[in-house]
Scaffold this active site. Structure first.
Site, PDB file in Angstrom:
ATOM      1  N   THR B 136       0.823  -1.206   0.000  1.00 45.29           N
ATOM      2  CA  THR B 136       0.000   0.000   0.000  1.00 45.29           C
ATOM      3  C   THR B 136       0.866   1.270   0.000  1.00 45.29           C
ATOM      4  O   THR B 136       2.019   1.236   0.438  1.00 45.29           O
ATOM      5  CB  THR B 136      -0.917  -0.014   1.236  1.00 45.29           C
ATOM      6  OG1 THR B 136      -0.086  -0.251   2.390  1.00 45.29           O
ATOM      7  CG2 THR B 136      -1.953  -1.113   1.126  1.00 45.29           C
ATOM      8  N   GLU B 226      -0.897   4.387   7.372  1.00 46.10           N
ATOM      9  CA  GLU B 226       0.019   3.775   6.406  1.00 46.10           C
ATOM     10  C   GLU B 226       0.971   2.792   7.080  1.00 46.10           C
ATOM     11  O   GLU B 226       1.299   1.754   6.511  1.00 46.10           O
ATOM     12  CB  GLU B 226       0.794   4.860   5.653  1.00 46.10           C
ATOM     13  CG  GLU B 226      -0.098   5.648   4.691  1.00 46.10           C
ATOM     14  CD  GLU B 226       0.648   6.761   3.960  1.00 46.10           C
ATOM     15  OE1 GLU B 226       1.856   6.961   4.229  1.00 46.10           O
ATOM     16  OE2 GLU B 226       0.012   7.429   3.126  1.00 46.10           O
ATOM     17  N   MET B 229      -0.970  -0.357   7.498  1.00 51.53           N
ATOM     18  CA  MET B 229      -1.157  -1.035   6.206  1.00 51.53           C
ATOM     19  C   MET B 229       0.159  -1.643   5.710  1.00 51.53           C
ATOM     20  O   MET B 229       0.170  -2.699   5.083  1.00 51.53           O
ATOM     21  CB  MET B 229      -1.698  -0.069   5.153  1.00 51.53           C
ATOM     22  CG  MET B 229      -3.109   0.423   5.442  1.00 51.53           C
ATOM     23  SD  MET B 229      -3.886   1.134   3.960  1.00 51.53           S
ATOM     24  CE  MET B 229      -2.772   2.475   3.564  1.00 51.53           C
ATOM     25  N   HIS B 230       1.279  -0.968   6.000  1.00 51.94           N
ATOM     26  CA  HIS B 230       2.580  -1.509   5.588  1.00 51.94           C
ATOM     27  C   HIS B 230       2.925  -2.779   6.358  1.00 51.94           C
ATOM     28  O   HIS B 230       3.470  -3.718   5.796  1.00 51.94           O
ATOM     29  CB  HIS B 230       3.673  -0.465   5.776  1.00 51.94           C
ATOM     30  CG  HIS B 230       3.792   0.465   4.611  1.00 51.94           C
ATOM     31  ND1 HIS B 230       4.663   1.524   4.590  1.00 51.94           N
ATOM     32  CD2 HIS B 230       3.138   0.485   3.427  1.00 51.94           C
ATOM     33  CE1 HIS B 230       4.537   2.164   3.430  1.00 51.94           C
ATOM     34  NE2 HIS B 230       3.622   1.556   2.715  1.00 51.94           N
ATOM     35  N   LYS B 231       2.610  -2.766   7.651  1.00 56.94           N
ATOM     36  CA  LYS B 231       2.888  -3.973   8.448  1.00 56.94           C
ATOM     37  C   LYS B 231       2.175  -5.171   7.831  1.00 56.94           C
ATOM     38  O   LYS B 231       2.713  -6.265   7.752  1.00 56.94           O
ATOM     39  CB  LYS B 231       2.434  -3.768   9.895  1.00 56.94           C
ATOM     40  CG  LYS B 231       3.393  -2.899  10.685  1.00 56.94           C
ATOM     41  CD  LYS B 231       3.326  -3.200  12.183  1.00 56.94           C
ATOM     42  CE  LYS B 231       4.415  -2.436  12.932  1.00 56.94           C
ATOM     43  NZ  LYS B 231       4.048  -1.021  13.166  1.00 56.94           N
TER      44      LYS B 231
END
Lengths: 81, 249
Positions: B136, B226, B229-231
């Site tokens: 993402t 963010e 979402m990155h994790k």
């Protein structure tokens, strides 16, 4: 799918992605670079054309292609596969 | 000064920072980020700039994250320094003009989003390419891109990862201040900078402080979402594969 059709699709996408080519006839023996394409323009023309022709060519196979004619051959190979 | 950055401040107190990592084409290597931050420190320690023009190479304004960083992230090592650059630009006391002669991709485009005035080139391409690599968008893209491009074009840019040509964006009517031929980008930036430099710098600083409040908040909001979402998205098994095939281009 014929090679003529593929070249037509590629030529249309070249015109769409580059400026000032509306009235130009695209010569398949030339490279997209000859029409002012930068590297990202070429990626965009290739991906748009592949979507339109419903074919997928791995990026690695596109690295050595020198002109539009060779690109069309490569597309044709994958269209027939 | 770091040799990947060129800084010049003229007699009108217009600062021009050219990101000039020719060898690596302005990707966010550790050296690049360090160079950028050090040059900003140097600018603020030695000068009182009335405004800053941020430019890059003729071919590439800024290309965003480097592959190694992304692979590290997909291996669970979360240590992103990119955000320091966005925060630095948003927190300046003076307005920033992004003069993008070359392409701007991913985090590279975010540098423009964190600026106050944006100039793009008709010939170059601009993309929020994160999703092409399976994860993402980051660095504030999800909250800042709408401001520059408009909500629905921003959605298309993020969902498709398409690299839009400047001339195409010009037809769409985004909020980019000017989309001009590449050769005219810097001249346009200097013309705007000159108009700003003629104003009372103390008031310019006040105005910047007020106008940047919203962006600072958006950046904080983005960071919360963010990061989460990155994790998740960097941990998807497909992501590493997509990163590798993306860089094979």
């Amino acid at each position: 799918m014929t090679k003529e059709k593929i070249i037509e699709v590629i030529a249309e996408n070249i015109k769409e992605n580059l400026d000032d080519l509306e009235n130009e006839t695209i010569d398949p023996m030339k490279s997209m670079k000859d029409y002012g394409a930068n590297s990202l323009d070429m990626i965009e023309v290739v991906s748009c054309s592949m979507r339109e022709l419903n074919i997928k060519v791995p990026r690695a196979e596109l690295a050595d292609i020198e002109n539009i004619d060779q690109l069309a051959d490569k597309f044709l190979e994958h269209a027939e596969a | 000064m770091a040799d990947n950055m060129h800084l010049h401040v003229d007699e009108n107190n217009i600062a021009h920072l050219k990101m000039n990592d020719v060898e690596n084409k302005n990707i966010f290597s550790n050296d690049f980020i360090r160079g950028f931050l050090e040059t900003m420190d140097e600018l603020e320690a030695n000068y009182k700039p009335h405004c800053l023009i941020l430019s890059g190479l003729d071919s590439v304004f800024c290309a965003g994250a480097e592959k190694d960083t992304l692979i590290d992230l997909s291996n669970g090592k979360i240590d992103v320094k990119d955000l320091l650059m966005s925060e630095r630009l948003v927190n300046t006391e003076y307005p920033v003009i992004a003069a993008m002669e070359g392409h701007a991709m991913g985090g590279g485009l975010v540098l423009a989003l964190c600026s106050d005035i944006v100039i793009a080139a008709r010939e170059s391409r601009y993309g929020a390419v994160f999703m092409n690599m399976g994860f993402t968008p980051g660095m504030g893209t999800t909250t800042l891109l709408q401001g520059l491009m408009g909500e629905f074009i921003a959605n298309e840019m993020m969902f498709t990862g398409k690299r839009f040509k400047g001339s195409e964006l010009a037809q769409k009517g985004t909020n980019i201040n000017y989309i001009v031929p590449k050769k005219d980008v810097l001249a346009k930036a200097f013309d705007i900078a000159l108009q700003i430099s003629e104003k009372n710098v103390k008031s310019v600083n006040l105005l910047k402080y007020t106008l940047s409040a919203k962006k600072k908040k958006l950046l904080v909001d983005a960071r919360l979402q963010e990061d989460m979402m990155h994790k998740l998205s960097f941990a998807f098994p497909e992501t590493k594969e997509r990163i590798n095939s993306f860089y094979a281009e």
